[in-house]
Design an enzyme around this catalytic site. Structure first.
Site, PDB file in Angstrom:
ATOM      1  N   ASP A   1       0.861  -1.182   0.000  1.00 23.75           N
ATOM      2  CA  ASP A   1       0.000   0.000   0.000  1.00 23.75           C
ATOM      3  C   ASP A   1       0.895   1.228   0.000  1.00 23.75           C
ATOM      4  O   ASP A   1       2.013   1.185   0.522  1.00 23.75           O
ATOM      5  CB  ASP A   1      -0.925   0.030   1.216  1.00 23.75           C
ATOM      6  CG  ASP A   1      -1.989   1.111   1.068  1.00 23.75           C
ATOM      7  OD1 ASP A   1      -2.984   0.875   0.367  1.00 23.75           O
ATOM      8  OD2 ASP A   1      -1.790   2.221   1.606  1.00 23.75           O
TER       9      ASP A   1
ATOM     10  N   TYR B   1      -2.273  12.831   2.789  1.00 22.33           N
ATOM     11  CA  TYR B   1      -2.731  11.993   3.910  1.00 22.33           C
ATOM     12  C   TYR B   1      -2.061  12.420   5.217  1.00 22.33           C
ATOM     13  O   TYR B   1      -2.698  12.442   6.272  1.00 22.33           O
ATOM     14  CB  TYR B   1      -2.433  10.516   3.644  1.00 22.33           C
ATOM     15  CG  TYR B   1      -3.391   9.869   2.673  1.00 22.33           C
ATOM     16  CD1 TYR B   1      -4.726   9.668   3.015  1.00 22.33           C
ATOM     17  CD2 TYR B   1      -2.964   9.447   1.416  1.00 22.33           C
ATOM     18  CE1 TYR B   1      -5.611   9.079   2.123  1.00 22.33           C
ATOM     19  CE2 TYR B   1      -3.850   8.856   0.520  1.00 22.33           C
ATOM     20  CZ  TYR B   1      -5.172   8.677   0.877  1.00 22.33           C
ATOM     21  OH  TYR B   1      -6.045   8.098  -0.003  1.00 22.33           O
TER      22      TYR B   1
HETATM   23  O1  CP3 Z   1      -3.672  -4.771  -6.899  1.00 22.38           O
HETATM   24  C1  CP3 Z   1      -3.333  -3.777  -6.248  1.00 22.38           C
HETATM   25  O2  CP3 Z   1      -3.191  -2.686  -6.804  1.00 22.38           O
HETATM   26  C2  CP3 Z   1      -3.138  -3.980  -4.777  1.00 22.38           C
HETATM   27  C3  CP3 Z   1      -2.061  -3.211  -4.126  1.00 22.38           C
HETATM   28  C4  CP3 Z   1      -2.484  -1.820  -3.710  1.00 22.38           C
HETATM   29  C5  CP3 Z   1      -3.210  -1.497  -2.503  1.00 22.38           C
HETATM   30  N1  CP3 Z   1      -3.218  -0.144  -2.402  1.00 22.38           N
HETATM   31  C6  CP3 Z   1      -3.777  -2.449  -1.538  1.00 22.38           C
HETATM   32  C7  CP3 Z   1      -4.946  -1.994  -0.745  1.00 22.38           C
HETATM   33  C8  CP3 Z   1      -2.154  -0.625  -4.336  1.00 22.38           C
HETATM   34  C9  CP3 Z   1      -1.438  -0.405  -5.670  1.00 22.38           C
HETATM   35  C10 CP3 Z   1      -2.616   0.420  -3.489  1.00 22.38           C
HETATM   36  C11 CP3 Z   1      -2.374   1.836  -3.805  1.00 22.38           C
HETATM   37  C12 CP3 Z   1      -3.030   2.877  -3.007  1.00 22.38           C
HETATM   38  N2  CP3 Z   1      -3.366   2.883  -1.689  1.00 22.38           N
HETATM   39  C13 CP3 Z   1      -3.345   4.151  -3.541  1.00 22.38           C
HETATM   40  C14 CP3 Z   1      -3.046   4.608  -4.941  1.00 22.38           C
HETATM   41  C15 CP3 Z   1      -3.977   3.994  -5.911  1.00 22.38           C
HETATM   42  C16 CP3 Z   1      -5.330   4.621  -5.938  1.00 22.38           C
HETATM   43  O3  CP3 Z   1      -6.279   3.837  -5.788  1.00 22.38           O
HETATM   44  O4  CP3 Z   1      -5.428   5.811  -6.139  1.00 22.38           O
HETATM   45  C17 CP3 Z   1      -3.940   4.896  -2.511  1.00 22.38           C
HETATM   46  C18 CP3 Z   1      -4.479   6.318  -2.630  1.00 22.38           C
HETATM   47  C19 CP3 Z   1      -3.933   4.089  -1.337  1.00 22.38           C
HETATM   48  C20 CP3 Z   1      -4.396   4.433   0.028  1.00 22.38           C
HETATM   49  C21 CP3 Z   1      -5.479   3.501   0.432  1.00 22.38           C
HETATM   50  N3  CP3 Z   1      -5.265   2.258   1.001  1.00 22.38           N
HETATM   51  C22 CP3 Z   1      -6.864   3.634   0.192  1.00 22.38           C
HETATM   52  C23 CP3 Z   1      -7.539   4.852  -0.410  1.00 22.38           C
HETATM   53  C24 CP3 Z   1      -7.466   2.447   0.617  1.00 22.38           C
HETATM   54  C25 CP3 Z   1      -8.897   2.018   0.412  1.00 22.38           C
HETATM   55  C26 CP3 Z   1      -9.803   2.322   1.521  1.00 22.38           C
HETATM   56  C27 CP3 Z   1     -11.114   1.570   1.295  1.00 22.38           C
HETATM   57  O5  CP3 Z   1     -11.469   0.786   2.187  1.00 22.38           O
HETATM   58  O6  CP3 Z   1     -11.704   1.694   0.226  1.00 22.38           O
HETATM   59  C28 CP3 Z   1      -6.454   1.611   1.132  1.00 22.38           C
HETATM   60  C29 CP3 Z   1      -6.619   0.233   1.650  1.00 22.38           C
HETATM   61  C30 CP3 Z   1      -6.227  -0.817   0.667  1.00 22.38           C
HETATM   62  N4  CP3 Z   1      -5.020  -0.878   0.047  1.00 22.38           N
HETATM   63  C31 CP3 Z   1      -6.998  -1.948   0.287  1.00 22.38           C
HETATM   64  C32 CP3 Z   1      -6.183  -2.692  -0.592  1.00 22.38           C
HETATM   65  C33 CP3 Z   1      -6.524  -4.012  -1.237  1.00 22.38           C
HETATM   66  C34 CP3 Z   1      -8.410  -2.300   0.780  1.00 22.38           C
HETATM   67  C35 CP3 Z   1      -8.243  -2.885   2.138  1.00 22.38           C
HETATM   68  C36 CP3 Z   1      -9.366  -3.801   2.514  1.00 22.38           C
HETATM   69  O7  CP3 Z   1      -9.305  -4.993   2.156  1.00 22.38           O
HETATM   70  O8  CP3 Z   1     -10.266  -3.360   3.222  1.00 22.38           O
END
Ligand code: CP3
Length: 342
Positions: A79, A153
């Site tokens: 992440d 953030y």
């Molecule tokens: O396949 C992939 O791309 C997985 C790896 C990945 C994750 N986060 C795992 C994750 C990647 C490339 C990211 C990037 C990420 N994280 C970004 C940039 C990409 C984008 O979408 O703009 C950003 C802004 C984040 C910060 C972040 N982390 C957010 C906004 C969230 C989601 C919050 C939500 O619940 O919707 C996360 C959590 C996150 N990171 C999840 C995953 C699979 C969801 C966690 C869960 O299972 O609840």
């Protein structure tokens, strides 16, 4: 020794290099996540950060979409917030909210808590990458958040829709802004160098929220840091992908950053994007929400996209942003097959 994947054997790497590709390479941002059953099963037992910090589990999650969807590249399961965590700022990932920083960074005094990056803090990622390189037959993409998106953030303390505190810091506290962006930029460089040294074969920088800025502010407050990061990574000799959303207004500035590939969201047509990025490769940009529609609707949109550009030269198919959690993964698989058939 880990197996190598050369430009010659990978359509994805060939497209990154601007070459012609017989098969259009496809991968999806957020392909390794909540749209997949294996991931959802694991999430019942472990939280997100634990999954990212446990190499065997993280590797398993990165591998799931390769088998299940048939995509042409894997993305490291991690992440963007792992970098600030490694630099000493605790972050919680809150269900349905996103990253939360309980002690935000808003003063020069707060900034003292943000330490320089050191690779030992992310040795779990190096291990995940080593496992993946032993298993994968397609290239592995490493990634980082861009300094603006990370700073937003750290300053806001939680996801924001207006980024008011971030902009306020930028306008009112130039010294704090410069130090914060400078420290984060050095962190991004070290973090991506670590991933490349461990075996990542391409890197993508996500500037997910930078589109909230005006073009002039992007140029003044962000662009110099992006130029520094991308220039520093050039010597590593792997394709560098620069992605942002809502960047149509300053895509020409993106084109002035030294990288191989520019990723665009759905708010710009591929034809317009191509004209702005010039000879760099292009990645994108189907609206993720279209995946909730019938395959015939999806396919018509793909056909429209491919009338705008030649998709067989310097082009990587992707969504305009991440896969939505409610997406049916079988529709993603059909989409991969459809694009591969073009
Ligand atoms: O396949 C992939 O791309 C997985 C790896 C990945 C994750 N986060 C795992 C994750 C990647 C490339 C990211 C990037 C990420 N994280 C970004 C940039 C990409 C984008 O979408 O703009 C950003 C802004 C984040 C910060 C972040 N982390 C957010 C906004 C969230 C989601 C919050 C939500 O619940 O919707 C996360 C959590 C996150 N990171 C999840 C995953 C699979 C969801 C966690 C869960 O299972 O609840």
């Amino acid at each position: 020794m880990s197996p190598s994947t050369s430009v010659g054997t990978s359509e994805f790497l060939a497209a990154c290099a601007g070459e012609r590709t017989k098969k259009i390479p496809v991968w999806f941002m957020r392909q390794a996540g909540r749209s997949l059953p294996g991931y959802r099963e694991l999430r019942k037992k472990y939280d997100l950060l634990t999954l990212t910090q446990t190499p065997e589990l993280a590797a398993k999650i990165s591998l799931e979409p390769i088998e299940r969807l048939g995509v042409d590249a894997a993305i490291l399961f991690a992440d963007i917030m792992l970098l600030p965590i490694a630099m000493g700022i605790p972050v919680r990932i809150v269900e349905n909210v996103g990253p939360v920083v309980d002690q935000p960074v808003r003063t020069l005094e707060d900034l003292k808590r943000l330490r320089p990056f050191s690779r030992e803090k992310v040795s779990f990622l190096e291990e995940t990458i080593r496992i993946l390189r032993g298993e994968l037959k397609v290239p592995l993409i490493g990634f980082s958040g861009a300094p603006f998106t990370l700073a937003s953030y750290l300053i806001e303390g939680q996801p924001s829709r207006t980024w008011t505190l971030t902009k306020r810091c930028m306008y009112e506290s130039p010294e704090l802004w410069a130090q914060l962006m400078g420290t984060l930029s050095d962190g991004v460089i070290g973090y991506l160098e670590t991933q490349i040294d461990a075996g990542a074969q391409a890197v993508q920088i996500f500037d997910s929220w930078v589109g909230c800025l005006s073009p002039a502010d992007y140029r003044a407050y962000v662009l110099p840091y992006m130029q520094k990061i991308f220039s520093a990574l050039k010597k590593k000799n792997v394709p560098r992908i620069h992605f942002g959303t809502n960047t149509a207004g300053f895509l020409k500035d993106f084109a002035n950053v030294d990288c191989e590939v520019i990723g665009v969201d759905w708010r710009i047509s591929l034809g317009d994007a191509k004209r702005l990025v010039g000879d760099k490769a292009l990645q994108g940009n189907l609206d993720s929400a279209i995946m909730l529609a019938e395959p015939s609707v999806v396919q018509a949109r793909v056909d429209d996209m491919f009338r705008e550009i030649d998709p067989h030269e310097g082009y990587i198919f992707n969504l305009g942003h991440g896969v939505l959690p409610e997406t049916d993964d079988q529709r993603l698989r059909q989409l991969v097959e459809y694009v591969h058939g073009k």
